[in-house]
Scaffold this motif. Sequence first.
Motif, PDB file in Angstrom:
ATOM      1  N   UNK A  36       0.861  -1.194   0.000  1.00  0.00           N
ATOM      2  CA  UNK A  36       0.000   0.000   0.000  1.00  0.00           C
ATOM      3  C   UNK A  36       0.895   1.242   0.000  1.00  0.00           C
TER       4      UNK A  36
ATOM      5  N   UNK B 296      -2.724   5.331   1.042  1.00  0.00           N
ATOM      6  CA  UNK B 296      -3.736   4.256   1.006  1.00  0.00           C
ATOM      7  C   UNK B 296      -3.874   3.595   2.378  1.00  0.00           C
ATOM      8  N   UNK B 297      -2.719   3.326   2.995  1.00  0.00           N
ATOM      9  CA  UNK B 297      -2.755   2.641   4.282  1.00  0.00           C
ATOM     10  C   UNK B 297      -3.398   3.524   5.359  1.00  0.00           C
TER      11      UNK B 297
ATOM     12  N   UNK C 230      -7.126   3.479   4.890  1.00  0.00           N
ATOM     13  CA  UNK C 230      -7.691   2.197   5.301  1.00  0.00           C
ATOM     14  C   UNK C 230      -7.746   2.094   6.828  1.00  0.00           C
TER      15      UNK C 230
END
Lengths: 176, 319
Positions: free
Chosen positions: A149, A153-154, A157
Motif C-alpha cells: 500500500x 492508502x494505508x 484504510x
Amino acid sequence: MAEEVSSQMNSLSISETNPSSSATISLVSGDDIVFKVEPTIAKEMETVQSFIDETDGKITTIPLPNISSHDLPYVIEYCEKSIAGKITKEFEAEFVKKLNNEEVKELFLAANYLNIKKLLDFLSQVIADRIANKSVEYVRRYFGIENDFTPEEEAKLREELAWTFTGVDPDDEDEN
Amino acid sequence: MPLPTLPFDVVVEILSRLPVKILMQLQCVCKSWKSLISDPKFAKKHLRHASQSLVLTVGELDFVVIANPLSSVFTEATTTTIQVDYPVKDKDDSAAIVGSCHGILCLSFCSQPMKVAVVCYPHTLVQGPVSNCRNLVKVHTLGTTSWRTIQDFPPNTLILNESGKFLRGAINWLAYRQRHSSCWVIMSLDLEKEFHREIPQPDYGGINVLSLNIGVLRDCLCIFSNADTFSDVWLMKEYGNKDSWTKLFRLPHTRNLGSWPLVYALYVSNDDQVLFDIEREELVVYNSRDGTFKDPGIQIIDKWMESEVYHESLISPCF
C-alpha cells in the motif's frame, strides 16, 4: 531426545535394501541427521508415503532437505501420538508450550511439506491464536509480507477500520 | 538463514480461524490479504470455522443492545458484557429481534409501515403478513427495490412473524390455521425455490398443550410444547420427516407462566445444558442431565427483552 539423535546419527547413504513390511524408514533431515521410524509413522506423512509407494517400497531412506533436525523430532512425536490415538487437548497444549512463534512457523512449514493434515490443522489454530492480538507490522514480519500500500492508502484504510484497532498488544521484540 | 515465508494457500487456513475484528484489521497487511478477506468465498470458509458466538439481548423499550460470549454462559466464568451500538439514531421506536443467521441480525421497528419479518439468506429479506393483508407473504432481495408476493400461500393461515426460524434454506413459521377447526401448523418457505409447504408436527402425547414455540437447536428444527407446569422440547432430527421427531427432555416450570407460556430455547451445549428464554423476562440455563438451573449471568436490561444467539461472520448483506 538428544541421546537418541546422536545414536541415530549416520552418514547419509541411500541404500537399496530388500523391503519387508516391518523395515524401518530412515528420514534424513536437511542437516543430514537420520531418524529411524516405523512404517506406520511414515504413513502419517503423505509426502513420505507417496515417495515410498512410487518406488514400490524399495527405497526406505528418505531425504527431507527442507526439514531441520530441530523440527523433525517434534513432527515424529506428534505422528506417534496420533497413531496411538492419544492426541488430547492437554498433550497439544504441552506440545506447543515450549515453542516460540518462529519455531511454530517452522514446524507448520514442515507439516505442510510433509502433508500431515492433523498437525497442519492444529498448528493453523496455534498460529491464529498467537497472532490474534499482534500489530499489523508484526503480522507482516511474521508472514514475510511486503506492504504494497502507499502510505496514503494505508492511512485511509486504517482510518476506515479505526474501530478494529483496539486491544492490540505492543510488539514483543523477543519474538521477532 | 532467511526467514521462511508461508505459502498463500496455507495462510488462508490460518486466517479463516481468526475473529472478525482481527481480520478487518489485517486488511491493512497488504493488497492480496485485503482482497482475500473481502472475498465472499473466504467469508463462507470463515463461517465454517465460526470463531465466536454471542448471545445478543435487546431491551425493547430502553434502546439497549448487549452481547455476552456464548461460551461463558454455560461455565462458571464471569461474563464480560459488551455494549453494542444501538442501530438507529432516532430512539422513538422500539426494536424487536426478528432473527439471526450467517452473522446477520435482523431487527424490526414497530412504527415503520412495513414490518420486516426476517433476514435469512445473506441477500434476502422476507416480509410476513402485515395487519391489513394477513395472507400475503412477500420476499425482497437486497439490492433491489421490489417485493415479490409468494403465490398460493394457503388462505386463513396467520403467521406469527416473530416465530420465523431459518434452517436448510427455508424459513419456518408457526402459524394459526382457521379452516374447519382451528389448529397450529408449521409453515416452511424455501427461499431459493420460493416454494412453501407444511412441516408435520410431533405427536405431543396427550398433554394439554397451552402454547407452542419453535426454534433451532443443534442445526435441527425444534418445537416447545408448553403445558401448565412444564414444557417439552422436541427435535426434528431429519428435516421434514415426521417420524424423526424426538423428545429431548422436559423443562419443569419454576413458576406459574399463565395460560399462554412463552418458552424458547436459544442454544443447547454439547453437555446438554440449555439456555432458555422464559416469558421474555429472564434467561436461565437448565442442565437437562441433572435437572438443575443456573443463572447465565446476563444482565437484566429491560422488563421485556429478547435474546438471540449470534455467530459472527464476514458475510455482508451488500446493500
